[in-house]
Scaffold this active site. Structure first.
Site, PDB file in Angstrom:
ATOM      1  N   CYS A  53      14.629  10.814   6.042  1.00 16.10           N
ATOM      2  CA  CYS A  53      13.758   9.747   7.203  1.00 16.10           C
ATOM      3  C   CYS A  53      15.739  10.562   8.182  1.00 16.10           C
ATOM      4  CB  CYS A  53      14.002   8.867   7.694  1.00 16.10           C
ATOM      5  SG  CYS A  53      14.457   7.695   6.529  1.00 16.10           S
ATOM      6  N   GLY A  63       3.354   5.170  12.716  1.00 10.52           N
ATOM      7  CA  GLY A  63       3.521   4.142  13.457  1.00 10.52           C
ATOM      8  C   GLY A  63       3.153   3.566  14.529  1.00 10.52           C
ATOM      9  N   GLU A  90      10.285  16.063  13.784  1.00  5.61           N
ATOM     10  CA  GLU A  90      10.813  16.286  12.361  1.00  5.61           C
ATOM     11  C   GLU A  90      10.390  17.412  11.563  1.00  5.61           C
ATOM     12  OE1 GLU A  90       9.059  12.477  10.488  1.00  5.61           O
ATOM     13  OE2 GLU A  90      11.966  12.432   9.933  1.00  5.61           O
ATOM     14  N   GLU A 136       9.934   1.571  10.563  1.00  3.74           N
ATOM     15  CA  GLU A 136      10.852   2.588  10.222  1.00  3.74           C
ATOM     16  C   GLU A 136      10.294   3.933  10.348  1.00  3.74           C
ATOM     17  OE1 GLU A 136      14.061   1.998   9.426  1.00  3.74           O
ATOM     18  OE2 GLU A 136      14.216  -0.568   9.308  1.00  3.74           O
ATOM     19  N   LYS A 194       0.557  -1.068   0.282  1.00  5.80           N
ATOM     20  CA  LYS A 194      -0.187   0.274   0.167  1.00  5.80           C
ATOM     21  C   LYS A 194       1.307   1.457   0.604  1.00  5.80           C
ATOM     22  CE  LYS A 194      -1.744   3.046   2.013  1.00  5.80           C
ATOM     23  NZ  LYS A 194      -1.749   4.355   1.444  1.00  5.80           N
ATOM     24  N   GLY A 226       7.178   5.854   7.801  1.00  5.88           N
ATOM     25  CA  GLY A 226       6.734   6.382   7.897  1.00  5.88           C
ATOM     26  C   GLY A 226       6.437   8.161   8.936  1.00  5.88           C
ATOM     27  N   SER A 227       5.667   8.273   9.632  1.00  7.69           N
ATOM     28  CA  SER A 227       5.983   8.901  10.473  1.00  7.69           C
ATOM     29  C   SER A 227       5.900   8.723  11.927  1.00  7.69           C
ATOM     30  CB  SER A 227       4.817   9.988  10.125  1.00  7.69           C
ATOM     31  OG  SER A 227       3.410   9.702  10.720  1.00  7.69           O
ATOM     32  N   THR A 228       6.540   8.706  12.710  1.00  7.98           N
ATOM     33  CA  THR A 228       6.014   8.348  14.461  1.00  7.98           C
ATOM     34  C   THR A 228       4.401   8.641  14.520  1.00  7.98           C
ATOM     35  OG1 THR A 228       8.594   8.662  14.268  1.00  7.98           O
ATOM     36  CG2 THR A 228       6.900   8.101  16.378  1.00  7.98           C
TER      37      THR A 228
HETATM   38  P1  NAD Z   1       3.519   8.982   6.910  1.00 11.14           P
HETATM   39  O1  NAD Z   1       3.341   8.259   7.882  1.00 11.14           O
HETATM   40  O2  NAD Z   1       1.843  10.396   6.897  1.00 11.14           O
HETATM   41  O3  NAD Z   1       2.670   8.007   5.737  1.00 11.14           O
HETATM   42  C1  NAD Z   1       3.122   6.509   5.440  1.00 11.14           C
HETATM   43  C2  NAD Z   1       2.168   5.651   4.796  1.00 11.14           C
HETATM   44  O4  NAD Z   1       1.031   5.292   6.426  1.00 11.14           O
HETATM   45  C3  NAD Z   1       1.340   5.836   4.384  1.00 11.14           C
HETATM   46  O5  NAD Z   1       1.495   4.947   3.084  1.00 11.14           O
HETATM   47  C4  NAD Z   1       0.392   6.342   4.425  1.00 11.14           C
HETATM   48  O6  NAD Z   1      -0.641   6.123   3.529  1.00 11.14           O
HETATM   49  C5  NAD Z   1      -0.258   4.986   5.579  1.00 11.14           C
HETATM   50  N1  NAD Z   1      -0.745   5.438   7.194  1.00 11.14           N
HETATM   51  C6  NAD Z   1      -1.239   6.631   7.774  1.00 11.14           C
HETATM   52  N2  NAD Z   1      -2.069   6.437   8.366  1.00 11.14           N
HETATM   53  C7  NAD Z   1      -1.835   4.568   8.230  1.00 11.14           C
HETATM   54  C8  NAD Z   1      -3.184   4.241   9.225  1.00 11.14           C
HETATM   55  N3  NAD Z   1      -3.471   4.614  10.300  1.00 11.14           N
HETATM   56  N4  NAD Z   1      -2.617   2.703   9.161  1.00 11.14           N
HETATM   57  C9  NAD Z   1      -2.145   2.435   8.577  1.00 11.14           C
HETATM   58  N5  NAD Z   1      -1.046   3.321   7.337  1.00 11.14           N
HETATM   59  C10 NAD Z   1      -1.816   4.767   7.419  1.00 11.14           C
HETATM   60  O7  NAD Z   1       4.196   8.975   6.227  1.00 11.14           O
HETATM   61  P2  NAD Z   1       5.015  10.031   5.508  1.00 11.14           P
HETATM   62  O8  NAD Z   1       4.238  11.550   5.689  1.00 11.14           O
HETATM   63  O9  NAD Z   1       3.896   9.852   4.334  1.00 11.14           O
HETATM   64  O10 NAD Z   1       6.090   9.941   5.115  1.00 11.14           O
HETATM   65  C11 NAD Z   1       6.977  10.926   5.500  1.00 11.14           C
HETATM   66  C12 NAD Z   1       7.426  10.053   7.684  1.00 11.14           C
HETATM   67  O11 NAD Z   1       8.281   9.514   6.512  1.00 11.14           O
HETATM   68  C13 NAD Z   1       8.473  10.816   8.487  1.00 11.14           C
HETATM   69  O12 NAD Z   1       8.627  10.870   9.266  1.00 11.14           O
HETATM   70  C14 NAD Z   1       9.751  10.317   8.008  1.00 11.14           C
HETATM   71  O13 NAD Z   1      10.837  10.532   8.727  1.00 11.14           O
HETATM   72  C15 NAD Z   1       9.201   8.839   7.800  1.00 11.14           C
HETATM   73  N6  NAD Z   1      10.302   8.040   7.002  1.00 11.14           N
HETATM   74  C16 NAD Z   1      10.847   7.599   7.796  1.00 11.14           C
HETATM   75  C17 NAD Z   1      12.444   6.470   6.808  1.00 11.14           C
HETATM   76  C18 NAD Z   1      12.993   4.702   7.705  1.00 11.14           C
HETATM   77  O14 NAD Z   1      13.024   4.638   6.977  1.00 11.14           O
HETATM   78  N7  NAD Z   1      13.162   5.327   9.088  1.00 11.14           N
HETATM   79  C19 NAD Z   1      12.356   6.302   5.515  1.00 11.14           C
HETATM   80  C20 NAD Z   1      11.592   7.822   4.607  1.00 11.14           C
HETATM   81  C21 NAD Z   1      10.307   7.913   5.695  1.00 11.14           C
END
Ligand code: NAD
Length: 509
Positions: free
Chosen positions: A308, A257, A405, A274, A199, A252-254
């Site tokens: 990130c 997560g 962040e 991550e 997804k 994605g974001s903390t």
């Molecule tokens: P986000 O958390 O908003 O979204 C990431 C993904 O999660 C998207 O596909 C989104 O649709 C999905 N999502 C959102 N809510 C959800 C839920 N309740 N259940 C399941 N899935 C859900 O993150 P973003 O804004 O797309 O990305 C930026 C973030 O990602 C930043 O915080 C960045 O630091 C982090 N990031 C981390 C790494 C790493 O390896 N540590 C790498 C790249 C990005």
């Protein structure tokens, strides 16, 4: 004064091959269920409409998970030789290589990333990750264990372990490295014998949809990989809650997560998370500044700060503080903003209006509290979501811009008066993803690295990732590791088989 960004001089939308916008479900390219709405895809460099993608419903996700489950349980998948699973990944790598330019253009258009970066980093990374994990598929092994049973009944006992695939894996990815992240989930999962539902982010699904077409062409068995698109709270949540999904691998974001980890608990799903970071770039007084200054600028401004591991806190020993901030601010002022397709551009737009507003809000509040923008500090351009590369000084440890962040091209510089403060300052964050230390004194570098609470510490470099090196975060930066042998552990679980060998069977031999 910074020039307004240059837009799209030579990458015409009509010339880029768009994916059909179809999902990959059970070995077929299909539309979403009739009740699924559509999501507009906008060009981050111009704000212009590109196309739409499906906002999948829980029913679409269920369809995908059931297909992945059937494939996982099938005799054909279970008995497929590990080398042949590797061969599927190799075939996909070849197809991506064949379509590399098309994918690089599509990624650049959809995400705003510089075309030079998608050509040189995103697409080559996806290809190499497939090849790297193809190699692993035939090298996954358990162990043999001699037992010491409490009950001594004259028999001999032995045990062995196998690394068994977890089952159906849900891979949920963000928008900053869309295709690379999709492959980062898919490749180790398939190498280990799992099946997958991907997804991608609703902001950047186009290359993952195109990946679905290539997976079909590569001859993956029906259901081995499925792709759904849509919003996180909808399609993403349905994937996390589905009882037949055994593992979620999320980047994605903390905040997301944390939600995912909580939602995964009732079904005891395994998770790899991550998450975000607030990584320090630490410049010691004896550093080679001709490398450290451009290194610190690249650590924060690459990918418009949407990495990130971005070096968003710049900790500088007092003796070189003025020289370093002046140097980084000079670079910030001269970086050329432009669309991904502009060959002169050195920094592209942010992903969305919402993301730019978040960056701007954090900077504004820090300026209100007394921070000084040595460079940048504002949005720029009439169209698209550009933000000036920004260097903030006079920041305090308590300001939100120092703690949260930002995920934009904004660095906060802090002067270190006493070297005894270094470890405390570097670790003064809820995150623990990465750090870099710039110095000529390797002894000090290694001793400092030992004390930094982060998953990765770079010495005299920043943002060097390698598929063989484990990657992931401590504290709020996540759970588990990707890459290397750690990735294989993450998609498998040991099964112990214990046997009793009756010594009587030896009689006569
Ligand atoms: P986000 O958390 O908003 O979204 C990431 C993904 O999660 C998207 O596909 C989104 O649709 C999905 N999502 C959102 N809510 C959800 C839920 N309740 N259940 C399941 N899935 C859900 O993150 P973003 O804004 O797309 O990305 C930026 C973030 O990602 C930043 O915080 C960045 O630091 C982090 N990031 C981390 C790494 C790493 O390896 N540590 C790498 C790249 C990005």
């Amino acid at each position: 004064m910074k020039q307004a960004p240059v837009l799209n001089p030579d990458l015409a939308l009509s010339e880029i091959r768009m994916p059909e916008g179809l999902l990959l479900l059970d070995g077929k390219l299909s539309g979403a269920s009739p009740s699924a709405r559509r999501i507009d895809v906008l060009n981050p460099a111009t704000g212009e409409f590109i196309t739409t993608i499906p906002a999948c419903t829980a029913a679409d996700v269920d369809h995908a998970v059931m297909a992945a489950h059937r494939c996982f349980e099938s005799q054909a998948w279970r008995s497929m030789r590990p080398l042949d699973r590797g061969r599927l990944l190799e075939r996909l790598a070849l197809l991506i290589e064949e379509h590399a330019e098309e994918l690089a253009q599509l990624e650049s258009l959809d995400s705003g990333k510089l075309l030079s970066v998608t050509r040189m980093i995103d697409i080559p990374f996806a290809i190499e990750a497939l090849r790297y994990f193809a190699g692993w598929s035939s090298k996954i092994s358990g162990e043999y264990i001699a037992l010491s049973p409490l009950v001594q009944d004259g028999a001999s006992y032995r045990a062995y372990t196998e690394r068994k695939p977890m089952g159906v894996v849900g891979g949920i990815t963000p928008w900053n490295f869309p295709l690379g992240q999709a492959i980062q989930k898919l490749a180790p999962a398939i190498a280990c014998g799992c099946t997958v539902v991907l997804k991608p982010s609703e902001e950047t699904s186009l290359t993952t949809l195109r990946l679905g077409e290539l997976i079909l062409e590569a001859g993956f068995p029906a259901g081995a990989v499925n792709i759904v698109t849509g919003y996180g709270h909808d399609a993403g949540a349905a994937l996390v809650e589905h009882p037949l999904v055994r593992k979620i691998s999320f980047t994605g974001s903390t905040a997301t997560g944390q939600r995912i980890w909580a939602a995964a608990a009732p079904t005891m799903k395994r998770v790899t998370l991550e998450l975000g970071g607030k990584s320090p770039t630490i410049i010691l007084a004896d550093a080679d500044l001709s490398r450290a200054v451009p290194g610190a600028a690249a650590a924060i401004f690459s990918n418009s700060g949407q990495i990130c591991t971005a070096g968003s806190r710049l900790l500088i020993e007092a003796a070189v503080y003025e020289e370093v901030i002046a140097g980084v601010a000079d670079i910030a002022r001269t970086l050329k903003l432009g669309s991904g397709a502009d060959p002169q551009a050195q920094i592209g737009p942010l992903i969305s209006a919402r993301q730019r507003e978040q960056v701007a809000g954090l900077v504004r509040s820090s300026l209100d509290e007394g921070a000084v923008a040595l460079a940048g500090g504002d949005m720029i351009g009439e169209a698209g979501w550009f933000y000036q590369p920004t260097v903030l000084t006079e920041v305090s440890r308590e300001m939100p811009v120092m703690r949260e962040e930002v995920f934009g091209p904004v660095v906060c510089a802090l002067r270190i008066e006493e070297s005894s403060q270094l470890v405390d300052l570097a670790n003064d964050t809820p995150y623990g993803l990465a750090a870099s230390i710039w110095t000529r004194d390797l002894e000090r570098a290694h001793l400092l690295a030992d004390r930094i609470d982060a998953g990765t510490v770079w010495l005299n470099t920043h943002n060097v990732l390698d598929l063989a090196v484990p990657f992931g975060g401590r504290k709020l930066s996540g759970v588990g590791r990707e890459f290397g042998s750690e990735a294989i552990q993450a998609y498998t679980e040991p099964k112990a088989v214990c046997m009793r060998l009756d010594r009587g069977a030896m009689v006569g031999y």
